[in-house]
Design a protein around this motif. Structure first.
Motif: not given
Length: 375
Positions: A140-145
């Motif tokens: 979904d285009g979120r960051e994996l931190n």
């Protein structure tokens, strides 16, 4: 009267809501999956009047045994969450509550919002001991931190902790908040000693897409991440792909994967006794960690948990077994309850935010005990 779930981690389908004593609801399935159990919704209501809310499809959920002796959570301010009377008849879950204010939130467990996740990451990187790394983007285009705590050095152990592969298990990120806060406290002796000889690689939320979507167990395309560790892919499980790739670069001396269990009202760990390379060293490391955690907190116990895998019969697609075998390291899944800790019950709050956070803090004490043996 109005019911709404159009917000971060919201999940409910309104079947009927004409009268407060006969509200009929259903939980939506995870996208492209049959898993469901997480609910989170807001009720606008007449204060002082009892509302009876029945989740009609509870009996067909992913873990129907999880509803037995379960009490739903409610909050007026989204900060303090308390338990409300809840009944399960084997088919339907019924929540009975008389709101004292005009609107109230209900949830399967205390939500951990994506906004709070971002705050956790940004606050952590303010520490001189913490480096914030972007592993990649989710579907979904979120960051994996990733948070790296401590200065890498040849003599130091590499400890990885991941949480919330299953997004509905929000207690896992509350645990991480307590863990990270203590680890970054430069006046805490346990944390200072740990950072002398260990570097921590921390993923506070492995599944941000599922978390925001209100999923129980899967990511944006219905993949159960904790069954992807044998062959992760960018198409189905980029979250695992990126984490495993980074692990291969750093090596792993200890791995802890943090979860919540729907049915068992206890805190416990599951080890890697079923992997092909399991030996006396693995067992000694596991025993040392468990003994130290038992000493650190009465919230932990070893009597109840999952059945041990037979030798060589472990599911190698699961994170803790896959990592244990590949890196020959101490590797545990840690489970917390959705209900309460039956050994230390709290009828008002059950298993709560504060207790999740404290367990995260206490795990550092157990890590300090096992740290000298990791290599």
């Amino acid at each position: 009267m109005h019911i709404n779930a159009a917000f971060d981690s919201g999940n409910i389908n309104v079947i009927k809501a004409e009268h407060p004593d006969d509200i009929r609801l259903a939980i939506n399935k995870d996208n492209q999956s049959d898993f469901y159990q997480w609910f989170h919704f807001k009720l606008f209501a007449e204060a002082g009047e009892e509302h009876v809310m029945t989740i009609k499809n509870a009996g067909q959920s992913a873990y129907p045994d999880g509803w037995k002796d379960y009490q739903a959570l409610a909050s007026y301010d989204r900060d303090t969450w308390f338990r409300v009377p809840t009944e399960y008849n084997g088919k339907e879950l019924t929540i009975r509550h008389t709101p004292e204010q005009e609107s109230v939130f209900y949830a399967y467990f205390i939500p951990y919002s994506y906004e709070r996740h971002q705050d956790l990451v940004q606050t952590a990187q303010q520490s001189v001991d913490c480096y914030h790394e972007l592993l990649g983007e989710t579907l979904d285009g979120r960051e994996l931190n990733l948070l790296i705590v401590g200065e890498p050095a040849e003599h130091k152990n590499t400890i990885w902790v991941t949480a919330r592969q299953h997004p509905g298990e929000s207690m896992a990120e509350w645990f991480m908040e307590g863990f990270i806060t203590r680890l970054l406290d430069d006046e805490d002796g346990v944390s200072r000693k740990l950072l002398d000889n260990n570097v921590f690689y921390l993923v506070p939320n492995m599944n941000p897409d599922g978390s925001v979507r209100g999923h129980l167990r899967t990511n944006a395309v219905g993949t159960n991440l904790n069954r992807e560790w044998a062959e992760p892919s960018l198409e189905k499980s980029p979250e695992v792909f990126y984490v495993l790739k980074r692990m291969q670069q750093t090596g792993v001396d200890m791995f802890l994967d943090v979860h919540g269990d729907e049915a068992l009202p206890y805190n416990f760990v599951a080890g890697c006794e079923g992997i092909p390379s399991y030996d006396e060293r693995h067992q000694d490391l596991e025993d040392t960690f468990k003994a130290a955690l038992l000493t650190a907190t009465p919230e932990f116990q070893t009597q109840y948990g999952y059945e041990f895998d037979e030798p060589g019969k472990a599911n190698m697609t699961v994170a803790n077994t896959a990592v244990a075998e590949q890196f020959k390291c101490l590797s545990y899944t840690l489970e917390m309850p959705f209900k309460d800790n039956a050994d230390l019950p709290d009828e008002d709050f059950g298993w709560s935010v504060a207790r999740c956070q404290r367990l995260g803090e206490d795990v550092l004490t157990a890590m300090l005990a096992v740290s000298p043996k990791l290599r």
